[in-house]
Design a protein around this motif. Structure first.
Motif, PDB file in Angstrom:
ATOM      1  N   ILE A   1      10.073  -3.476  -0.823  1.00 34.86           N
ATOM      2  CA  ILE A   1       8.844  -2.840  -0.343  1.00 34.86           C
ATOM      3  C   ILE A   1       9.071  -2.388   1.092  1.00 34.86           C
ATOM      4  CG2 ILE A   1       6.397  -3.147   0.166  1.00 34.86           C
ATOM      5  CD1 ILE A   1       6.259  -5.144  -2.117  1.00 34.86           C
TER       6      ILE A   1
ATOM      7  N   GLY B   1      -3.039   0.867   3.791  1.00 36.59           N
ATOM      8  CA  GLY B   1      -3.235   1.035   2.359  1.00 36.59           C
ATOM      9  C   GLY B   1      -1.920   1.324   1.668  1.00 36.59           C
ATOM     10  N   HIS B   2      -2.007   1.582   0.381  1.00 38.80           N
ATOM     11  CA  HIS B   2      -0.790   1.807  -0.407  1.00 38.80           C
ATOM     12  C   HIS B   2       0.004   3.015   0.081  1.00 38.80           C
ATOM     13  CE1 HIS B   2      -1.271  -1.278  -3.509  1.00 38.80           C
ATOM     14  NE2 HIS B   2      -2.560  -1.063  -3.426  1.00 38.80           N
ATOM     15  N   GLU B   3      -0.660   3.968   0.714  1.00 41.04           N
ATOM     16  CA  GLU B   3       0.048   5.154   1.190  1.00 41.04           C
ATOM     17  C   GLU B   3       1.029   4.837   2.314  1.00 41.04           C
ATOM     18  OE1 GLU B   3      -3.902   4.999   3.516  1.00 41.04           O
ATOM     19  OE2 GLU B   3      -3.145   4.491   1.511  1.00 41.04           O
TER      20      GLU B   3
ATOM     21  N   LEU C   1       3.070   2.159   2.251  1.00 35.84           N
ATOM     22  CA  LEU C   1       4.160   1.371   1.689  1.00 35.84           C
ATOM     23  C   LEU C   1       4.748   2.081   0.480  1.00 35.84           C
ATOM     24  CD1 LEU C   1       2.449  -2.161   1.729  1.00 35.84           C
ATOM     25  CD2 LEU C   1       3.927  -1.181   3.488  1.00 35.84           C
ATOM     26  N   ALA C   2       5.983   1.728   0.148  1.00 28.35           N
ATOM     27  CA  ALA C   2       6.623   2.289  -1.044  1.00 28.35           C
ATOM     28  C   ALA C   2       7.583   1.265  -1.623  1.00 28.35           C
ATOM     29  CB  ALA C   2       7.368   3.575  -0.701  1.00 28.35           C
TER      30      ALA C   2
ATOM     31  N   ASP D   1       4.898  -6.594  -7.536  1.00 30.74           N
ATOM     32  CA  ASP D   1       4.150  -5.362  -7.303  1.00 30.74           C
ATOM     33  C   ASP D   1       2.809  -5.613  -6.625  1.00 30.74           C
ATOM     34  OD1 ASP D   1       6.095  -3.730  -8.423  1.00 30.74           O
ATOM     35  OD2 ASP D   1       5.289  -3.966 -10.445  1.00 30.74           O
ATOM     36  N   ASN D   2       2.325  -6.854  -6.644  1.00 28.15           N
ATOM     37  CA  ASN D   2       1.014  -7.176  -6.085  1.00 28.15           C
ATOM     38  C   ASN D   2       1.072  -7.700  -4.657  1.00 28.15           C
ATOM     39  OD1 ASN D   2      -0.491  -6.435  -8.393  1.00 28.15           O
ATOM     40  ND2 ASN D   2       0.084  -8.345  -9.390  1.00 28.15           N
TER      41      ASN D   2
ATOM     42  N   PRO E   1       1.511  -5.970  -1.826  1.00 24.69           N
ATOM     43  CA  PRO E   1       0.644  -5.194  -0.924  1.00 24.69           C
ATOM     44  C   PRO E   1      -0.834  -5.531  -1.065  1.00 24.69           C
ATOM     45  CG  PRO E   1       2.316  -3.771  -1.884  1.00 24.69           C
ATOM     46  CD  PRO E   1       2.405  -5.083  -2.616  1.00 24.69           C
ATOM     47  N   ASP E   2      -1.329  -5.659  -2.303  1.00 25.99           N
ATOM     48  CA  ASP E   2      -2.749  -5.955  -2.486  1.00 25.99           C
ATOM     49  C   ASP E   2      -3.115  -7.325  -1.928  1.00 25.99           C
ATOM     50  OD1 ASP E   2      -3.596  -3.570  -3.645  1.00 25.99           O
ATOM     51  OD2 ASP E   2      -2.963  -4.200  -5.646  1.00 25.99           O
TER      52      ASP E   2
END
Length: 335
Positions: A5, A16-18, A20-21, A307-308, A310-311
């Motif tokens: 990540i 926000g998600h924008e 991170l990748a 995958d979770n 970031p949240d």
């Protein structure tokens, strides 16, 4: 391939998600003196928000287009160092990726006899040590004094509440839901708890602290701190641990605090846990002893899945967690 990540854009305001990748790279290979690690648990912490910006701070910012890093529990899957064997469970500051390599000296082997391995990222790790040294070294508490703790249901705050009771203090915790305030009084043992979202905090602090405030362990800052300052007693001590209320703000204004400090001859001191690195053994001994004796308890909010991550991190700023927020990435054993 190995998933990572990366920080790809620096946030202005709430991340926000924008920003991170998820990036895939070949699996790393350990060199001499290194080990290959499989990530089991990742810690997400409020201080990481500051590292997403490139301003001056006490720790270097995250690099763009590189993995974020933080506290991680991992399993050794390949070792090129005699100090570690395959299957050892370790903790260290490691990148947000499924597999990583690290030098042996940067890792600490976890002793499972002290408690579940996850405690090494919580009550027996950075949050616990932060609570211990902030309260005991800066606060210098005396039995019978009144301690107010903001963020009292979080990883640091919940430990501060309990240490305060162990040391004979009257403790008032501030949190953001009725579930959390019940946790603070019923499980952590605080004398009173205030829900800052449903109560007038200034009036509630006055009611809960009729004899004033001797110690304020501040994890939040902002309007909650503004409500506590008028109740400071003579020679009060303010332990400035965090200011999560302002981490995502582009502009922050509030009442001036100098008059309150002068009138009360109060001390305010900010700190980071790394200031006490040479004394970590002392703090760890106290925390592990209290935990074994049942004087300390803890709560963990564990999110499942790489995958979770970031949240789970974003959720810190919405107050979604009780106790330590972790992300479980994998089970130990062959994979």
């Amino acid at each position: 391939m190995n998933r990572e990540i990366h920080l790809v854009k620096r946030p202005e305001g709430t991340p926000g998600h924008e920003h991170l990748a998820v990036v895939e790279n070949p699996l790393p290979e350990p060199q001499a003196g290194e080990v290959l690690l499989k990530t089991l648990y990742v810690s997400v912490d409020p201080y990481m928000r500051g590292r997403m910006s490139d301003g001056k701070s006490y720790v270097a910012p995250f690099e763009l287009n590189e993995p974020l890093d933080g506290g991680v529990i991992a399993e050794v899957t390949e070792s090129q160092d005699d100090h570690f064997n395959v299957g050892d469970i370790v903790t260290g500051v490691l990148p947000w990726q499924e597999y990583s390599t690290a030098k042996a000296e940067s890792l600490r082997k976890i002793d499972p006899s002290l408690g579940p391995v996850t405690t090494s990222l919580g009550i027996l790790g950075m949050p616990g040590l932060t609570a211990y040294f902030g309260l005991t070294d800066i606060g210098k508490p005396k039995a019978g004094e009144t301690l107010v703790v903001s963020g009292a249901a979080g990883a640091v705050g919940s430990t501060v509440v309990q240490i305060g009771k162990i040391l004979g203090l009257r403790v008032v915790g501030i949190a953001g839901t009725d579930e959390k305030t019940s946790y603070v009084t019923e499980k952590l043992g605080a004398d009173k708890a205030i829900n800052y979202k449903t109560e007038d905090v200034r009036k509630a602090v006055k009611t809960a602290c009729p004899d004033g405030v001797d110690l304020y362990f501040d994890n939040v800052g902002g309007s909650i701190a503004d409500a506590v300052y008028p109740r400071l007693n003579k020679f009060a001590r303010i332990i400035q641990c965090g200011a999560i209320s302002s981490y995502n703000l582009t502009e922050d204004k509030g009442p001036r605090i100098q008059t309150y400090l002068i009138k009360s001859s109060a001390l305010i001191q900010g700190f980071i846990v790394a200031d006490y690195q040479e004394r970590f053994k002392e703090g760890f001994q106290h925390l592990s002893k209290w935990l074994k004796e049942g004087q300390l308890t803890y709560e963990e909010t564990i999110t499942e899945g790489f995958d979770n991550i970031p949240d789970a991190f974003f959720g810190l700023f919405k107050g979604e967690n009780i106790g330590k927020q972790l992300v479980k990435v994998a089970e130990p054993g062959p994979q």
